[in-house]
Design an enzyme around this catalytic site. Structure first.
Site, PDB file in Angstrom:
ATOM      1  N   GLY A  12       0.838  -1.207   0.000  1.00  0.00           N
ATOM      2  CA  GLY A  12       0.000   0.000   0.000  1.00  0.00           C
ATOM      3  C   GLY A  12       0.869   1.251   0.000  1.00  0.00           C
ATOM      4  CG  ASP A 136      -1.263  -0.122   8.842  1.00  0.00           C
ATOM      5  OD1 ASP A 136      -2.036   0.846   8.740  1.00  0.00           O
ATOM      6  OD2 ASP A 136      -1.422  -1.199   8.231  1.00  0.00           O
ATOM      7  CG  MET A 178      -7.142   2.819   6.646  1.00  0.00           C
ATOM      8  SD  MET A 178      -6.129   3.098   5.190  1.00  0.00           S
ATOM      9  CE  MET A 178      -7.253   2.535   3.922  1.00  0.00           C
TER      10      MET A 178
END
Ligand code: F6P
Length: 357
Positions: A12, A136, A178
């Site tokens: 990503g 993340d 997220m």
């Protein structure tokens, strides 16, 4: 001595990829005789042999640019050694293309999956250096990945904007942040945005506990509630399930994401008016923050310094205020969830934030 450097971005995307690419390239051009090959769409380009010789000018004007000028794709590590219907031996193809490009080394910018494949290629004898990116922040061995702080800024702005509309209507707003396996982004943006409840994958919640907080607020003068919920947050019941069982359970509930489910549950239990907000990929878009531009540049320059020394099989990392590097073999595939004893969890609890546990 001339060095040919292949660069790819995989997995990503996130803000700061171009800043890191620029950091590697500019430092390499400054420090030694460098030729840079840009590989398209991550490992897909390496497998299929899609690359271009880059010009120095292509690394100009990209510091502030979101996304990646090289393109990216998800090429799952678990399939790397699997020969599919196309009959392509992906590992052999990557090694062959590395030879064809006459590379001295390969710089891979990516997250956990990217690092696993980087480690595989390193074990196969290629000279590989990793750079840790992801919103993340779940890469083991580095305090922070680039992309994370920009996403924290974006998610915080989302929470800020939701705050005013929540207050006007006296509503309960459930914001899905997220992060499927790790709750770093939710924890940081929840704290920065003044959320009342923060739900993380690492701390399973009980909806009744969450409802108590929302109910108490609904009865108070501050009738609204803000919930920052990680997309991978799970109830205590779900936490006891195996991954497949949990996925099946979620599919059965029919909700599009955890925020929608929690909003409905709170509406039913407490009787408040609840709304779910899913900012989604907005959190990965646009220009990197100043912090991430600096971090990505530091990482990129460190990679160039390693190339100059011929030190490979490592990934660059941040430890305290220092840029260091870890062996790929020691960090690849190691998860980095928010530790249960992470100081910020205590800070949040002492601020009266509920984790729903
Ligand atoms: O790894 C970054 C991330 O944005 C996660 O937070 C999220 O779970 C996932 O990627 C979404 O993946 P995709 O962009 O493939 O939908």
């Amino acid at each position: 001595m001339k060095r040919r450097i292949g660069i790819l971005t995989s997995g990503g995307d996130c803000p700061g990829l171009n800043a890191a690419i620029r950091g590697v390239a500019r430092a390499a051009y400054e420090m030694f005789d460098a030729e840079i090959i840009g590989i398209s769409d991550g490992y897909r380009g390496l497998i299929e042999g899609e690359w271009q010789e880059m010009k120095r000018s292509q690394f100009s004007g990209i510091l502030t640019l979101g996304g990646t000028i090289l393109g990216t794709a998800r090429t799952p590590f678990r399939n790397m050694r699997v020969i599919g219907e196309d009959n392509v031996d992906k590992v052999k193809a990557m090694k062959d293309n590395y030879e064809k490009m006459k590379l001295d080394c390969l710089v891979t910018l990516g997250g956990n999956g990217t690092h696993k494949t980087a480690n595989l290629l390193s074990q196969e004898g290629l000279n590989v250096i990793g750079l840790p990116k992801t919103i993340d922040n779940d890469i083991f061995g580095t305090d922070f990945t680039f992309g994370f702080h920009t996403a924290v800024d974006i998610a915080t702005e989302v929470i800020d904007r939701i705050h005013t509309t929540a207050a006007s209507h006296g509503r309960c707003m459930v914001i899905e942040i997220m992060g499927n396996k790790a709750g770093w982004l939710t924890l940081y943006s929840g704290l920065a945005g003044g959320a009342d409840v923060v739900l993380l994958p690492e701390i399973p919640y009980d909806i009744k506990e969450v409802a108590k907080v929302v109910e108490a607020r609904a009865k108070s003068k501050k009738a609204f509630s803000i919930l920052a919920v990680a997309e991978g947050a799970m109830s205590k019941k779900e936490a006891k399930m195996k991954k497949k069982e949990r996925e099946a359970f979620r599919a059965e509930t029919g909700f599009n994401g955890i925020a929608n489910r929690i909003a409905k549950e709170l509406q039913d239990i407490v009787g408040v008016e609840a709304r779910a907000v899913i900012p989604g990929h907005i959190q990965r878009g646009g220009s990197p923050s100043a912090y991430d531009r600096v971090l990505a540049t530091q990482f990129g320059v460190h990679a160039a310094q390693l190339i100059e020394k011929g030190e490979y099989g490592v990934t660059v990392a941040l430890s305290g205020n220092n840029i260091i590097h870890n062996k790929l073999s020691e960090i690849a595939g190691v998860p980095k969830p928010v530790p249960q004893d992470y100081q910020m969890i205590d800070v949040a609890r002492d601020m009266g934030i509920s984790f729903g546990d």
